[in-house]
Design an enzyme around this catalytic site. Structure first.
Site, short mmCIF file in Angstrom:
data_model
loop_
_atom_site.label_atom_id
_atom_site.label_comp_id
_atom_site.label_asym_id
_atom_site.label_seq_id
_atom_site.Cartn_x
_atom_site.Cartn_y
_atom_site.Cartn_z
CB SER A 78 -12.48 40.36 2.47
OG SER A 78 -12.28 41.73 2.15
CG HIS A 124 -0.39 31.72 14.15
ND1 HIS A 124 -1.42 32.62 14.15
CD2 HIS A 124 0.74 32.47 14.18
CE1 HIS A 124 -0.96 33.85 14.20
NE2 HIS A 124 0.36 33.78 14.21
CD GLU A 130 -25.80 31.03 10.40
OE1 GLU A 130 -25.63 30.31 11.43
OE2 GLU A 130 -25.92 30.56 9.25
N GLY A 172 -25.37 37.61 15.29
CA GLY A 172 -25.38 39.04 15.50
C GLY A 172 -24.06 39.76 15.50
CE LYS A 211 -0.27 -0.58 5.01
NZ LYS A 211 -1.12 -0.92 6.16
#
Length: 1095
Positions: A781, A752, A773, A775, A56
């Site tokens: 971007s 990082h 979603e 708030g 493999k």
């Protein structure tokens, strides 16, 4: 990067070595392109005896069975036949296409389906999870849903009972005992060898024996200094479909040899957009913005340079990228983005000088490939860096647009992609390199007395916070730890970090603190002492301690420790610090601490209620109060970002470099920062985003929050839940970097250690969506982050939640002399001048010639002396003559005065330097120093036209000896072979030797009177060297004369004879000769007569 995948064969090798006998030993043969099957079978004879084998690929490919990449049950011939169609061939998996080039062959283990199990261990912040399922194999499906799990808290070990009861309840009863022992042993190996992930599927138990069939593992590369002897040689394979290129390997090698960080991943060699970005966080953001603005298909590379690389290192890095960039042309030309945030401590001008060198070297190709360059950078000495970039743009013949901190970090991307117009020359910010704000000289400053001491500082007003801060501290749940820093915070620095300490003290001064925040330093490698720093204009002393306990005892009011220890000692020093209850906050700067050690620090800190910032961080800042180490960069940036007084915005990020950029963005769009923390880029920072966000939420002075998250981990979802539950109800502006990851066809590890998504929920895109979603204000971007922050801020101002205050200029802080000189603001005459050697750059220079060229050209010691003594590359015959002179003058026996002195001194027990010096001090006109005098006498006579006979007669009339004539032992009949050898060489190789010929005529006259009045070696070298200087074509007559007058010829004797003196010293020491005392019978004692008579 910390956690790195390893080859399956290497993982099995480690398990063979350390798993004891809890499982059968793995027999694995590696097959690569160009395999020698005869050699392979000799090294693994079982390949010929096993009738059934398994082959493999071992290239980090998942689900190999389902992809048809496992051949099982074949003999060696069958395996070879199967490999013929696979080895070295391209194979497509999803969007990735790669070459199959590394396979493993193993014995086939016959077993039943119900004998297959699944075992997995992986690490997270607070524990290691052990997963087990009683049905393993390729059809296991959703492991998370099916497997049972045992959590092993950090610092503890599983027990046999817990494994049996929680993991093995569905395993066959007869297998549970052996499986329990196996898992216990496996976990021990996992922890001891610093694995971070290990999956065995299937684990087979048949006929009472356990076999490890398929293994996938990751190991903590940062633990190499702990585990190197156990690991042996470790190779980390690249993800399938992205083979390591020679250029990538070259940069990786540079990175390994450097204290800086240099990373390069080539994504698309034919790509149009190339980046050269400073900073781990910034590098991700630039890649994000390029992808977000539609440039993903043309993004050619990902990488970073950070950690204050040298000019030479950035030159090599830039040269490598430019060489890749200029291999294939693009119809629309190419774009080079040289970007970065605002550096904390990297000298921007120095790194830019390296980049400029590379750009100049590739000038013609850059023009040919129609390259357009966009530059944005800031930080220490950025003004000079941008200046040299702009000057380059005037001369390079390639368009270069250059911007500083007044321009949003990623604005150059949208300019490059035609999404926004290129503005005219940007307006300069109202700070200058001399650290002064307009009107700053009128601000109230502490005393500017030139003299001062730490004692004066300690006797200043009581170090308590203002009443407002104290009231605020009480309001925040009465918990001191809710407010990490105040205007009276006192810190201890671990490590001899002079620049960071001075930076903190300058910041304290500009914040109008009454006393410095740094009260002491700890450095275990020296004794207790004091270090001098500036507090404004005056000099003060800060104590440095060898022992931490002494430091803490003498400074009980210090509650912060900033740990600059290296990755090898940061853990121990932090653990020691936590033994002192007075320390409530610790900042760990080092990057690369092994994850197991970091997790133990987190556990201990939680138990002791200590706040840890880091590891792998620059720290944090509380404007008007305190900053950690180099946070905020130079004072000009601190002033322009308004960090000397509090604003209304608090932020938290992972990246230290990007925290400085956030300071700038927030200052440009709001009334400034209230507090900012960079928690660190490692997978397990000491504190999390929410630890700080909740502090900000509970602080009434903070009006809005900014989160800069990133791909990898799930910490941002804690904020999502807090917003849902209204635990956090202040306006939140959030952006998770790493959105570009979805564009890559193979896994890319960002700057990082924690920036790598292991699940869909860990992607930056999923996090940004979830935050929006519930708030949070999420920009499209990073390019729009500043605009969104301004909108939220202006709304809060409009609502009256924020009331902007009039600006007050801070106290002025003098600039250090060295930095002012670096910036070109001052000048002073140098104390020394040198024109022969320069050690300041990447490579040592002798008279402008790099040391590598000296060896490449085999210049020898004669060539080196020609550069250092004469600043010229003398002809080969001349440098050979210099070497011959050194050889013949190296020694002349122990009886001469210099050697005698050296021997006496050595036998008196003196050291090498003292003994050598005593010998050299005897050199003068009577011993060895006649070279210069001989050269002067003979050349003066020759130049004035005296014939040899007149010269001899004239010297006799003056009663002077002719230097270089005469020898105690040698004569015409017993010639000095040193002179014979040199004479043959000079007469054969010198273009002309008029002065030597003149001296030989003099010798005929002197030897006619006495045969030992020969031209001796001193005289010969003296006159021949004058001939060399005058006839080699490298010197004027005046220069030749000057070298004679300043003693260059005697230098030959001094250098040559030093070799002999050292030889005599070593000889006496080797022979163990005792103290020398001159014998009485060799001394004539002549006492004055009549001294005993009575007067």
């Amino acid at each position: 990067m910390s956690a790195k995948a390893i080859y399956e064969c290497k993982g099995k090798e480690l398990l063979n070595k350390f798993l004891n006998d809890e499982a059968m030993k793995n027999r694995v043969a590696e097959v690569t392109e160009g395999v020698n099957w005869d050699k392979l079978t000799q090294e693994n004879p079982w390949l010929l005896t096993e009738s059934k084998l398994v082959v493999k690929p071992d290239q980090l490919i998942k689900r190999r069975g389902k992809l048809g990449l496992i051949k099982a049950g074949a003999d060696l011939a069958g395996c070879r036949e199967w490999l013929n169609g696979k080895l070295g061939k391209d194979f497509k998996i999803g969007a990735s296409t790669g070459k199959l080039k590394h396979f493993v062959v193993e014995p086939f283990v016959a077993h039943q389906q119900n004998e297959e199990f699944y075992v997995c261990i992986f690490s997270h912040r607070y524990a290691d999870s052990i997963l087990f399922h009683h049905e393993g194999g390729i059809d296991i499906g959703d492991v998370d849903a099916k497997a049972v799990k045992l959590e092993v808290p950090v610092g503890s070990d599983p027990t046999a009972d817990s494994i049996k009861s929680q993991l093995l309840s569905k395993a066959p009863a007869g297998a549970q005992g052996a499986l329990t022992k196996f898992i216990l042993s496996l976990y021990k190996v996992y922890k001891d060898l610093h694995f971070t992930y290990m999956e065995i599927n299937p684990l087979v138990m048949t006929e009472g024996k356990i076999y490890i069939l398929d293994l996938a593992a990751k190991i903590d590369q940062c633990a190499e200094f702990l585990c190197k002897s156990k690991w042996g040689e470790l190779e980390f394979p690249p993800p399938f479909g992205r083979d390591a290129l020679p250029e990538e390997a070259y940069i990786a090698d540079l990175d390994a040899k450097s204290g800086a960080s240099l990373k390069l991943t080539v994504l698309n060699r034919k790509g149009r957009i190339w980046t050269m970005v400073a900073g781990g966080g910034a590098s991700v953001i630039y890649a994000d913005t390029i992808c977000d603005l539609g440039g993903a298909s043309e993004l050619a590379n990902y990488g970073e340079y950070s950690g204050a690389p040298s000019e030479q290192q950035t030159y090599e890095y830039a040269k490598t990228i430019l060489s890749l960039m200029t291999q294939e042309k693009h119809a629309e030309g190419k774009i080079l983005i040289i970007g970065g945030g605002i550096a904390n401590f990297t000298n921007v001008a120095m790194t830019f000088k390296g980049i400029v060198r590379a750009l100049l070297e590739f000038q013609q190709k850059l023009i040919e490939f129609d390259v357009k360059i966009y530059v944005r950078r800031a930080g220490p000495n950025y003004q000079e860096g941008l200046r040299i970039m702009r000057e380059l743009g005037d001369n390079l013949g390639v368009p270069i647009q250059v911007f500083g901190p007044e321009t949003h970090m990623t604005a150059i991307v949208s300019m490059a992609l035609g999404k926004r117009d290129i503005p005219p020359m940007p307006k300069r910010l109202q700070t200058t390199a001399n650290f002064l704000l307009p009107g700053g000289a009128l601000a109230k400053s502490p005393t500017t007395s030139r003299r001062g001491s730490s004692n004066e500082l300690n006797q200043s007003t009581s170090s308590t916070a203002s009443a407002q801060l104290e009231t605020l501290a009480n309001q925040v749940e009465g918990n001191k730890d809710k407010m990490l820093f105040t205007k009276s915070t006192k810190a201890v620095i671990w490590g001899m970090q002079m620049r960071a300490v001075q930076s903190m003290m300058d910041y304290d001064y500009v914040c109008s603190r009454k006393e410095p925040s740094v009260v002491a330093m700890i450095y275990p490698f020296t004794g207790d002492h004091k270090q001098k720093f500036y507090w404004g204009h005056k000099e003060v002393l800060i104590p440095a301690y060898k022992n931490m306990a002494d430091c803490m005892k003498k400074h009980p009011d210090a509650d912060v420790l900033i740990n600059f220890a290296s990755l090898r000692s940061a853990y121990e020093s932090t653990v020691e610090t936590m033994n002192f209850p007075q320390i409530r906050t610790i900042a760990i700067i080092a990057e690369g601490i092994p994850e197991n050690l970091t997790r133990q620090l987190v556990k201990t800190a939680d138990e002791k209620k200590v706040t840890i910032i880091g590891p792998a961080t620059v720290g944090g800042v509380k404007p008007g109060c305190f900053k950690i180490g180099n946070t905020g960069g130079m004072l000009d940036n601190i002033l322009s970002s308004k960090l000397y007084r509090p604003g209304s915005v608090a932020y938290v990020s992972r990246s230290g470099g990007m925290s400085n950029e956030l300071n700038n963005i927030i200052a440009l769009n709001t009334n400034g920062v209230y507090e900012g923390v960079a928690i660190g880029g490692d997978r397990y920072p000491g504190t999390t985003f929410m630890d700080h966000i909740l502090r900000y939420q509970d602080n009434p002075e903070v009006k809005m929050l900014v989160l800069l998250g990133e791909v990898g981990g799930v910490e941002e979802y804690r904020l999502v839940n807090a917003l849902k539950e209204n635990r956090v109800n202040k306006p939140v502006i959030a952006w998770c970097i790493g959105t570009c990851a979805k564009m890559f066809t193979s896994e890319v590890q960002f700057g990082h250690a924690g920036a790598c998504a292991n699940a869909e929920s860990e992607t930056a895109e999923a996090k940004n969506k979830a935050l929006k979603e519930v708030g949070a204000s999420v920009p499209k971007s990073f390019d729009e982050l500043g605009t969104l922050i301004r909108e939220v801020y202006e709304k809060l101002v409009e609502e009256g939640a924020i009331v902007p205050q009039p600006e007050e200029a801070p106290p002025t802080v003098p600039m250090d002399y060295n930095w002012a000189r670096e910036l070109g603001l001052i000048r002073k005459p140098a104390s020394f001048m040198t024109s022969i050697c320069d050690e300041r750059g990447h490579e040592l220079l002798y008279a402008g010639i790099p040391i590598t060229d000296i060896f490449k050209e085999d210049m020898g010691i004669g060539g080196v002396l020609s550069l250092l003594w004469f600043q010229r590359r003398l002809p080969k015959y001349a440098t050979k003559f210099i070497e011959m002179c050194l050889m013949v003058t190296a020694d002349h026996g122990p009886a001469v005065s210099g050697a005698h002195n050296t021997i006496v001194c050595a036998r008196a027990g003196k050291d090498l330097i003292s003994s050598l010096t005593s010998g050299l001090l005897t050199i003068g006109d009577r011993f060895g120093g006649a070279l210069d005098a001989a050269a002067r006498q003979f050349s003066d006579a020759y130049d004035t036209g005296l014939i040899p006979m007149d010269f001899v007669n004239d010297m006799r009339k003056k009663g002077q000896l002719i230097m270089g004539i005469g020898h105690r032992v040698k004569s015409l009949n017993n010639p000095d072979m040193r002179v014979v050898i040199l004479k043959e060489y000079v007469q054969k190789n010198f273009p002309a030797s008029p002065l030597l010929n003149y001296a030989l005529e003099v010798e005929k006259i002197t030897t006619s009177k006495k045969p030992n009045l020969i031209l001796n070696v001193d005289g010969f070298i003296g006159v021949s060297f004058v001939d060399l200087l005058r006839t080699c074509g490298c010197f004027t007559r005046e220069e030749s004369q000057e070298y004679v007058e300043i003693g260059a010829l005697n230098a030959l004797f001094v250098l040559g004879r030093s070799m002999g003196f050292i030889g005599h010293y070593l000889d006496q020491k080797r022979l163990k000769q005792g103290l020398y005392r001159h014998p009485w019978d060799d001394i004539s004692y002549i006492m004055p007569e009549g001294m005993n008579e009575t007067q």
